[in-house]
Design an enzyme around this catalytic site. Structure first.
Site, PDB file in Angstrom:
ATOM      1  N   CYS A  75       0.979  -1.091  -0.165  1.00 44.08           N
ATOM      2  CA  CYS A  75       0.033   0.109  -0.054  1.00 44.08           C
ATOM      3  C   CYS A  75       0.833   1.319  -0.260  1.00 44.08           C
ATOM      4  CB  CYS A  75      -1.247  -0.016   1.124  1.00 44.08           C
ATOM      5  SG  CYS A  75      -2.444   0.896   0.831  1.00 44.08           S
ATOM      6  N   GLU A 118      -1.662  -9.100   3.849  1.00 44.85           N
ATOM      7  CA  GLU A 118      -1.425  -9.653   5.091  1.00 44.85           C
ATOM      8  C   GLU A 118      -2.651  -9.835   5.966  1.00 44.85           C
ATOM      9  OE1 GLU A 118      -0.950  -6.402   4.215  1.00 44.85           O
ATOM     10  OE2 GLU A 118      -1.213  -5.010   5.922  1.00 44.85           O
ATOM     11  N   HIS A 129      -3.831  -4.954   1.047  1.00 42.37           N
ATOM     12  CA  HIS A 129      -3.299  -5.685   2.346  1.00 42.37           C
ATOM     13  C   HIS A 129      -3.273  -6.951   2.253  1.00 42.37           C
ATOM     14  CE1 HIS A 129      -2.393  -1.684   4.146  1.00 42.37           C
ATOM     15  NE2 HIS A 129      -3.375  -1.246   3.416  1.00 42.37           N
TER      16      HIS A 129
END
Ligand code: GLN
Length: 543
Positions: A380, A517, A515
């Site tokens: 990002c 993650e 994102h």
């Protein structure tokens, strides 16, 4: 109809209530039950989206675009069930709904009160859309006794009465501190906490007792006696060396068995925990170690990059290595030579972030990774930094910048997009709009360029990932950047927004607008993190 398990906390915060809830969810799931976890947060923010990571830790984003409490990340990682907007509510949201209804005349002139109107709204929220579940686990944020938590405790007390007997269970997490000078564990804080709970009409069924030392049988019996629970229902929750031990360890202590017994279920299948055992054994017996530098801004608060550190660990699990994370404040690179801090790392990750502070340092870290051919992963804001670095150093666009950092920049390589397409709807955001919920949020699909590095990593050319940002890579510059070696390898389906950029002529250099993650799980590490750590392992053999 779903059975409800309420999880409350006492004595102190930070005992790991979210994790304990998630582990219980995983245990019930491993016995074959359909579960979902929810979090009721007593603070007055409408959602955590506007809260600083320094204050509140990470903001977890769901597929349906909700900015939620980071505990929802634990829930997802432990159960694999994708969290939804409807799984997290705050006092702020409840009150704003109640007040909006009052303004519409929805209460027909009645006096609007905490009981029953606020508590009804809480109950409605807690119970919504749970028909297809066996168990709904509802965690109440904060600790018993907090003023702002009272309406929530009152609401769950009422639910226990509203529903048929045997439909609800109360789990209370407490601390049994060890007093060094006396060489003893103390049960009094737990007794007081339960007293507080009983004063508002809730008798816990199960006490989960966090302790740094084993709780002797006598102390367990004492807690049981004073707190009015059966001794088997006093479950010791010892400190663990890895959080992935929680499901198996809590099971050994009888947690899930006793919870099921509260519902009169004595013949449930035993949970299959082999996959968790496998994860634990990998964490405990790694075959090597890699060092990853995470160059960010919120590094002083452990929880502000929670999903990220988890995802890196998962990447390690996929490669049988331990991932050592060096959390580096990017501002350091604005003072000293970046090299000294990055010389011995095997991978550099620049995570998400906001605002101007620290960006010069992040750009310096990208430059180091690009020039020295160290695996680089930009997430990002990290992608934005990579684009700025490439624009300045590879494409010689002096002072290229993001308009988030410099509104007047001559080369706005990152800028504010005012509209984008979600499904078949065009979403708009205004430059001067409210800060809450105005970002591109939630799951969007991206089309990956066949043959690109990312397409190889994913083993797919269509992916879906979660977003949370206002700014985008400016396509007016992507042609030029591609000529200089930073190419777009993933686009929004309408080909208007770059989603992924990579340097093909580099061992591992990938920046993503989303994102990843948020979707990594210990039982299913995210391909980008597995691949990034694999590249770091290769790098570790070089340095
Ligand atoms: N600050 C950037 C934006 O708003 C990046 C946000 C992020 O990293 N999550 O676009």
């Amino acid at each position: 109809m779903a059975r409800l398990i309420f999880i409350t906390g006492g004595v102190v915060s930070s005992l790991g209530k979210g994790l304990a809830s998630a582990a219980l969810g995983a245990l019930l799931q491993a016995r074959g039950y359909r579960v979902r976890l929810r979090k009721l947060d007593p603070y007055l923010n409408v959602d955590p989206g506007t809260m600083s990571p320094f204050q509140h830790g990470e903001v977890y984003v769901t597929d349906d675009g909700a900015e939620t409490d980071l505990d929802l990340g634990h829930y997802e990682r432990f159960t694999g069930v994708a969290a939804k907007q409807s799984d997290n509510v705050t006092s702020g949201r409840i009150y704003s709904e109640v007040i909006a209804k009052e303004r519409r005349g929805g209460y027909l002139g009645r006096t609007v009160q905490v009981i029953p109107h606020v508590t009804d709204a809480i109950k409605e929220f807690a119970m919504a859309g749970t028909d297809d579940l066996d168990f709904l686990l509802v965690e109440i944020g904060g600790t018993v006794g907090d003023i702002e938590g009272l309406p929530f405790f009152e609401a769950i007390r009422q639910l226990h009465n509203d529903l048929p007997r045997g439909q609800t269970a109360f789990v209370h997490l407490t601390l049994v501190p060890y007093i060094e000078a006396a060489g003893e564990l103390k049960t009094k804080p737990t007794q007081h906490s339960v007293k507080e709970l009983r004063a508002i009409g809730i008798q816990p069924d199960i006490l989960l007792c966090r302790a740094s030392h084993p709780i002797p049988e006598d102390e367990r019996k004492k807690i049981a006696l004073f707190c009015n629970v059966r001794p088997e229902c006093v479950i010791p929750a010892m400190d663990l060396s890895t959080i992935y031990e929680a499901p198996a360890e809590y099971h050994r202590q009888g947690f899930d068995t006793e919870v099921l017994r509260v519902f009169g279920i004595n013949d449930a299948p035993m949970p299959d925990l082999s996959r968790w055992d496998d994860v634990v054994s990998k964490v405990k017996n790694p075959e090597g170690e890699v060092r990853i530098a995470v160059v960010g801004k919120y590094i002083s608060v452990k929880d502000s990059y929670k999903s990220l550190s988890e995802a890196l660990t998962h990447g390690g699990l996929a490669n049988n290595v331990k991932v050592h994370m060096d959390w580096i404040d990017s501002e350091i690179f604005e003072r000293d030579d970046a090299a000294a801090f990055l010389e011995n790392v095997h991978g550099i990750l620049v995570p998400g972030g906001f605002g101007e502070r620290g960006t010069r340092g992040k750009i310096a870290a990208v430059k180091f990774a690009r020039e020295r051919k160290v695996p680089f992963f930009g997430i990002c804001y990290g992608l934005h930094m990579a684009v700025i670095e490439a624009a300045r150093d590879m494409a010689a666009l002096d002072n290229a910048n993001s308009t988030e950092i410099d509104k007047e920049t001559k080369h706005p390589v990152i800028g504010l997009m005012t509209e984008w397409v979600k499904g078949n709807r065009v979403e708009k955001r205004a430059e001067d709009g409210d800060m809450g919920g105005t970002m591109r949020l939630g799951a969007y699909t991206a089309a990956l360029t066949p043959g690109s590095h990312v397409a190889q990593v994913y083993g797919a050319t269509e992916i879906s990932e979660r977003h949370r940002h206002r700014y985008e890579v400016n396509t007016e510059y992507t042609g030029l950047l591609e000529k200089h070696g930073l190419v777009v390898s993933g686009w929004s389906p309408d080909h208007r927004l770059p989603e992924i950029m990579e340097i093909p002529d580099h061992p591992w250099f990938i920046g993503v607008q989303f994102h990843p993650e948020l979707k990594s799980r210990p039982l299913e590490p995210h391909p980008l993190f597995s691949s990034f750590i694999e590249a770091a392992v290769a790098q570790s053999r070089l340095v």
